[in-house]
Structures are given as structure tokens and as C-alpha cells.
Enzyme design. Sequence first.
Site, PDB file in Angstrom:
ATOM      1  N   ASP A   1      11.540 -62.277 -69.593  1.00 31.92           N
ATOM      2  CA  ASP A   1      11.583 -63.051 -67.760  1.00 31.92           C
ATOM      3  C   ASP A   1      11.904 -61.885 -66.820  1.00 31.92           C
ATOM      4  OD1 ASP A   1      12.262 -65.376 -66.467  1.00 31.92           O
ATOM      5  OD2 ASP A   1      14.622 -65.304 -67.093  1.00 31.92           O
TER       6      ASP A   1
ATOM      7  N   ASN B   1       6.942 -74.930 -69.348  1.00 35.01           N
ATOM      8  CA  ASN B   1       6.381 -73.556 -67.946  1.00 35.01           C
ATOM      9  C   ASN B   1       5.145 -74.170 -67.524  1.00 35.01           C
ATOM     10  OD1 ASN B   1       6.265 -70.171 -69.693  1.00 35.01           O
ATOM     11  ND2 ASN B   1       8.235 -71.564 -68.520  1.00 35.01           N
TER      12      ASN B   1
HETATM   13  C1  FPP Z   1       9.081 -65.443 -67.107  1.00 38.91           C
HETATM   14  O1  FPP Z   1       9.023 -64.759 -66.182  1.00 38.91           O
HETATM   15  C2  FPP Z   1       7.266 -64.973 -67.501  1.00 38.91           C
HETATM   16  C3  FPP Z   1       6.556 -65.883 -67.298  1.00 38.91           C
HETATM   17  C4  FPP Z   1       6.637 -67.707 -67.153  1.00 38.91           C
HETATM   18  C5  FPP Z   1       5.134 -65.564 -68.086  1.00 38.91           C
HETATM   19  C6  FPP Z   1       5.428 -64.221 -69.022  1.00 38.91           C
HETATM   20  C7  FPP Z   1       3.566 -64.115 -69.153  1.00 38.91           C
HETATM   21  C8  FPP Z   1       3.487 -62.694 -69.118  1.00 38.91           C
HETATM   22  C9  FPP Z   1       4.043 -61.651 -69.148  1.00 38.91           C
HETATM   23  C10 FPP Z   1       1.320 -62.168 -69.096  1.00 38.91           C
HETATM   24  C11 FPP Z   1       1.397 -61.741 -70.582  1.00 38.91           C
HETATM   25  C12 FPP Z   1       0.278 -61.992 -70.767  1.00 38.91           C
HETATM   26  C13 FPP Z   1      -0.063 -62.370 -72.086  1.00 38.91           C
HETATM   27  C14 FPP Z   1      -1.918 -62.064 -71.797  1.00 38.91           C
HETATM   28  C15 FPP Z   1       0.961 -62.791 -73.251  1.00 38.91           C
HETATM   29  P1  FPP Z   1       9.584 -65.383 -64.569  1.00 38.91           P
HETATM   30  O2  FPP Z   1       8.332 -66.208 -63.809  1.00 38.91           O
HETATM   31  O3  FPP Z   1      10.829 -67.160 -65.059  1.00 38.91           O
HETATM   32  O4  FPP Z   1      10.523 -64.848 -63.893  1.00 38.91           O
HETATM   33  P2  FPP Z   1      11.517 -65.425 -62.870  1.00 38.91           P
HETATM   34  O5  FPP Z   1      12.888 -65.943 -63.928  1.00 38.91           O
HETATM   35  O6  FPP Z   1      11.993 -64.161 -62.396  1.00 38.91           O
HETATM   36  O7  FPP Z   1      11.047 -66.813 -61.475  1.00 38.91           O
END
Ligand code: FPP
Length: 238
Positions: free
Chosen positions: A18, A66
Site C-alpha cells: 500500500d 480495486n
Molecule cells: C496500493 O497503493 C497499491 C495497489 C492497489 C496496486 C499494487 C500494485 C503494484 C505495486 C504493482 C504490482 C505489480 C505486479 C506486476 C504484480 P494505493 O494506490 O492504495 O496507495 P495510496 O493508499 O497511497 O493511495
Amino acid sequence: MLDKTKYHIPEHVGIIMDGNGRWAKKRALPRSIGHKFGAQNFRKITRYISKTGVKVLTLYAFSTENWKRPADEVSALMVLFKQYLIDSLTDFREDDIKVVFIGDRSAFDPKLIELINESEEVAKDRKGMLLNIAMNYGSRDEILRAVKELCTEASEGKLDPQNITEKDISDRLYTGGLPDPDLIIRTGGEFRLSNFLLYQSAYSEFYSTETLWPDFNEEAFDKAIIEFNKRNRRFGGV
Ligand code: FPP
């Protein structure tokens, strides 16, 4: 690299990745750039963890919830998944990492499904760390599927509902046959599981760090292991 003789290395680690959005916001960049750096870190840290002695790593990449994000963010994530899956095919071969996807892949576009299937196929005989990538994964959905399977088997007379065991349930989860996670790490500072491995995490140690996912490096992982080693796991005993 962590001294394996000094620390007990957990067998199964789960990570809720996250903080990509906040990482980008701090730099006045679009959220999609945060995901790009998050995806780069996914490749780097997975390789590192595979060398620490962890046997199973489960990473939460995309939840069943998501899809509610703005359409441009969802499509940016799908592009990244494709790109980084292709790149990871080579990396993970070098480290003998076996890749498996958990979640309902049928919702993705055909090109991504093909890549998911291919990543699993080329890795199926590898003997190194097992990497579960949770995509369109939700724990409640996973439990619901297990319940439906059990009901079907009961209605066909294959099992007696009164004799259903906890193992019967865990065997029907995506993680069937795997050890439960010993440690669940969440980056980005929140203290919740967000529908990740709810059944499997009954006795997992939970570790939350303020570090945002793109910054979660080798040292940050080592810190989590050192903290895990301080915990006194009693599994309900004394
Ligand atoms: C959460 O950060 C992250 C995600 C919803 C996506 C996670 C995906 C990756 C790290 C890429 C992985 C790649 C592969 C190929 C499996 P957020 O957007 O919720 O962050 P925030 O809480 O700061 O808004």
C-alpha cells in the site's frame, strides 16, 4: 542480507503493498507513476525475499474492490501488470521463483489472462520460493467459493456436512495445501487486512510500517523480520 543463523525466517510471508498513490502525491506526480515505481519494487523485493529463505510469499496486487477506482487508474494498473509480468518472467527464472496467481483471473482482459497462464506454465517445475500474486483477489470471495464447493459436494452425497473440518475449508481456498502465513506486512501505515487472507491469518503476526510501498526496500524487509523475531507466538496457548 539478514544473518539467517541469528533470525528465525518465517516460512510464509504475506504483503499488502500500500502507499503507491501517496508516494506519487508527495512528489506531485500522477498516481499511475506511483504504481509504476511500486511495480518496479515488486520485482526487486521479490527477488531479495526469495534469497532470505522465505518459502512462500503472497503479494496483494489487486483486490476485488480495486475495480472501484477511477477507470484511468484501473487501466494504468492493467498496463503495468502486463509490462511487469513480461519483465518478471526472465527475472524470476534466474531466481528459480515459482509463480502462481490467486484470485478470479477470468475478469481480466484476454491478453492479461494469457500472460498470467504463461507465467504459471513456464514456472511450474521451479523449486525455489513460491510467489503467489493475488490479483482480483478477495478473501470473502475465496471463502464463499469454498463454501459453495462444500455445499455442492454435500448435495452430491460426497461428504457429510456434520463432518466438515477446518482443513476441508482451507483445502478449498486458493492457498490450499500451503502453510498459513506466519507474518503479514502492510506498508503505508494502515492497520487493517483489507480482505486479504482472512481465514489463513488467524494466527499470523501483523506488522505495519509507515514506509510507502515504492520505498519498501531490503532494509525495510529485514526490519520486519527482526520485529517478527521479537514476537511470542502462542497460537492460543500460554
Ligand atoms: C496500493 O497503493 C497499491 C495497489 C492497489 C496496486 C499494487 C500494485 C503494484 C505495486 C504493482 C504490482 C505489480 C505486479 C506486476 C504484480 P494505493 O494506490 O492504495 O496507495 P495510496 O493508499 O497511497 O493511495
